[in-house]
Design a protein around this motif. Structure first.
Motif, short mmCIF file in Angstrom:
data_model
loop_
_atom_site.label_atom_id
_atom_site.label_comp_id
_atom_site.label_asym_id
_atom_site.label_seq_id
_atom_site.Cartn_x
_atom_site.Cartn_y
_atom_site.Cartn_z
N ALA A 53 -4.41 -9.18 11.44
CA ALA A 53 -4.76 -8.56 10.16
C ALA A 53 -3.48 -8.04 9.52
O ALA A 53 -3.08 -6.90 9.75
CB ALA A 53 -5.77 -7.44 10.38
N SER A 55 -0.99 -7.80 5.77
CA SER A 55 -1.21 -7.23 4.44
C SER A 55 -2.12 -8.09 3.56
O SER A 55 -2.68 -7.60 2.58
CB SER A 55 0.13 -7.01 3.74
OG SER A 55 0.80 -8.24 3.57
N ARG A 56 -2.30 -9.36 3.90
CA ARG A 56 -3.17 -10.24 3.11
C ARG A 56 -4.64 -10.02 3.43
O ARG A 56 -5.51 -10.51 2.72
CB ARG A 56 -2.82 -11.71 3.37
CG ARG A 56 -1.43 -12.10 2.88
CD ARG A 56 -1.06 -13.46 3.39
NE ARG A 56 -0.78 -13.34 4.83
CZ ARG A 56 -0.24 -14.27 5.57
NH1 ARG A 56 0.07 -15.42 5.04
NH2 ARG A 56 0.00 -14.07 6.84
N TRP A 57 -4.95 -9.31 4.50
CA TRP A 57 -6.32 -9.15 4.97
C TRP A 57 -6.90 -7.83 4.46
O TRP A 57 -6.32 -6.76 4.64
CB TRP A 57 -6.35 -9.19 6.49
CG TRP A 57 -7.71 -9.04 7.08
CD1 TRP A 57 -8.18 -7.98 7.80
CD2 TRP A 57 -8.78 -9.98 7.02
NE1 TRP A 57 -9.47 -8.21 8.20
CE2 TRP A 57 -9.86 -9.43 7.72
CE3 TRP A 57 -8.92 -11.23 6.44
CZ2 TRP A 57 -11.08 -10.09 7.86
CZ3 TRP A 57 -10.13 -11.89 6.58
CH2 TRP A 57 -11.19 -11.33 7.28
N SER A 58 -8.06 -7.91 3.83
CA SER A 58 -8.71 -6.69 3.33
C SER A 58 -10.03 -6.41 4.04
O SER A 58 -10.74 -5.48 3.67
CB SER A 58 -8.95 -6.81 1.82
OG SER A 58 -9.78 -7.93 1.54
N GLY A 59 -10.35 -7.18 5.06
CA GLY A 59 -11.60 -7.00 5.77
C GLY A 59 -11.48 -6.05 6.95
O GLY A 59 -10.51 -5.32 7.09
N ARG A 79 -7.92 -9.65 12.59
CA ARG A 79 -9.06 -9.79 11.68
C ARG A 79 -10.36 -9.74 12.49
O ARG A 79 -10.44 -10.28 13.58
CB ARG A 79 -8.96 -11.12 10.92
CG ARG A 79 -7.74 -11.19 10.03
CD ARG A 79 -7.62 -12.52 9.34
NE ARG A 79 -6.41 -12.55 8.53
CZ ARG A 79 -6.18 -13.42 7.56
NH1 ARG A 79 -7.07 -14.35 7.27
NH2 ARG A 79 -5.06 -13.36 6.88
#
Length: 157
Positions: A53, A55-59, A79
């Motif tokens: 996870a 910086s591109r992951w918001s989950g 993630r």
């Protein structure tokens, strides 16, 4: 074995149709990265591929201990998914959206050996043997051949 091959093969075939990663590669990585779905990350986060996870992951995030190189461990954020279908779909999208995989030849690879080597060349895994030699492609290829996963590639060509 938490996730048998027959349970994920159709999702892997769909993933090929959408993103171009051969089903043998998707299934093989699932087995290799999650220990047949039995890893802590797979059990607690439905993450079958060890995708971190960043910086591109918001989950959602699962924090677990992991091995990064030969004979070491670290704590990292990965993630977390609601189900294995989301994990497999995100795996395809993750590879497709990261230019380093196209640049390494993943999508131009005509067979599982070429795609496995492209994954290693792009740095998908940092796993090395005791001599410091990258061994991810060799491990993935051996697993694909052991279970004849390349048979699923014939269904999409």
């Amino acid at each position: 074995m938490k996730y048998p091959i027959y349970e994920i093969k159709n999702i892997a075939i769909k993933n090929y149709e959408e993103y171009g990663i051969l089903p043998s590669i998707t299934i093989g990585q699932c087995i290799l990265e999650s220990g047949w779905g039995n890893s802590e990350l797979a059990k607690n986060g439905n993450n079958l591929f060890g995708i971190k996870a960043d910086s591109r992951w918001s989950g959602a995030i699962a924090t677990v201990s992991t091995s990064e190189n030969y004979n070491d461990t670290t704590i990292a954020n990965f993630r977390k998914y609601d189900n294995i279908e989301d994990s497999i779909e995100d795996h395809g999208r993750f590879l497709y959206e990261n230019s380093r995989y196209a640049e390494s030849g993943l999508f131009s690879g005509k067979n599982y050996k070429e795609q496995a080597q492209a994954l290693e060349n792009a740095g998908y895994s940092t796993v090395r043997n005791a001599d410091g030699v990258a061994v991810y492609a060799d491990k993935l290829i051996a697993l694909i051949e052991k279970y004849n996963l390349m048979e699923y590639d014939n269904k999409v060509k």
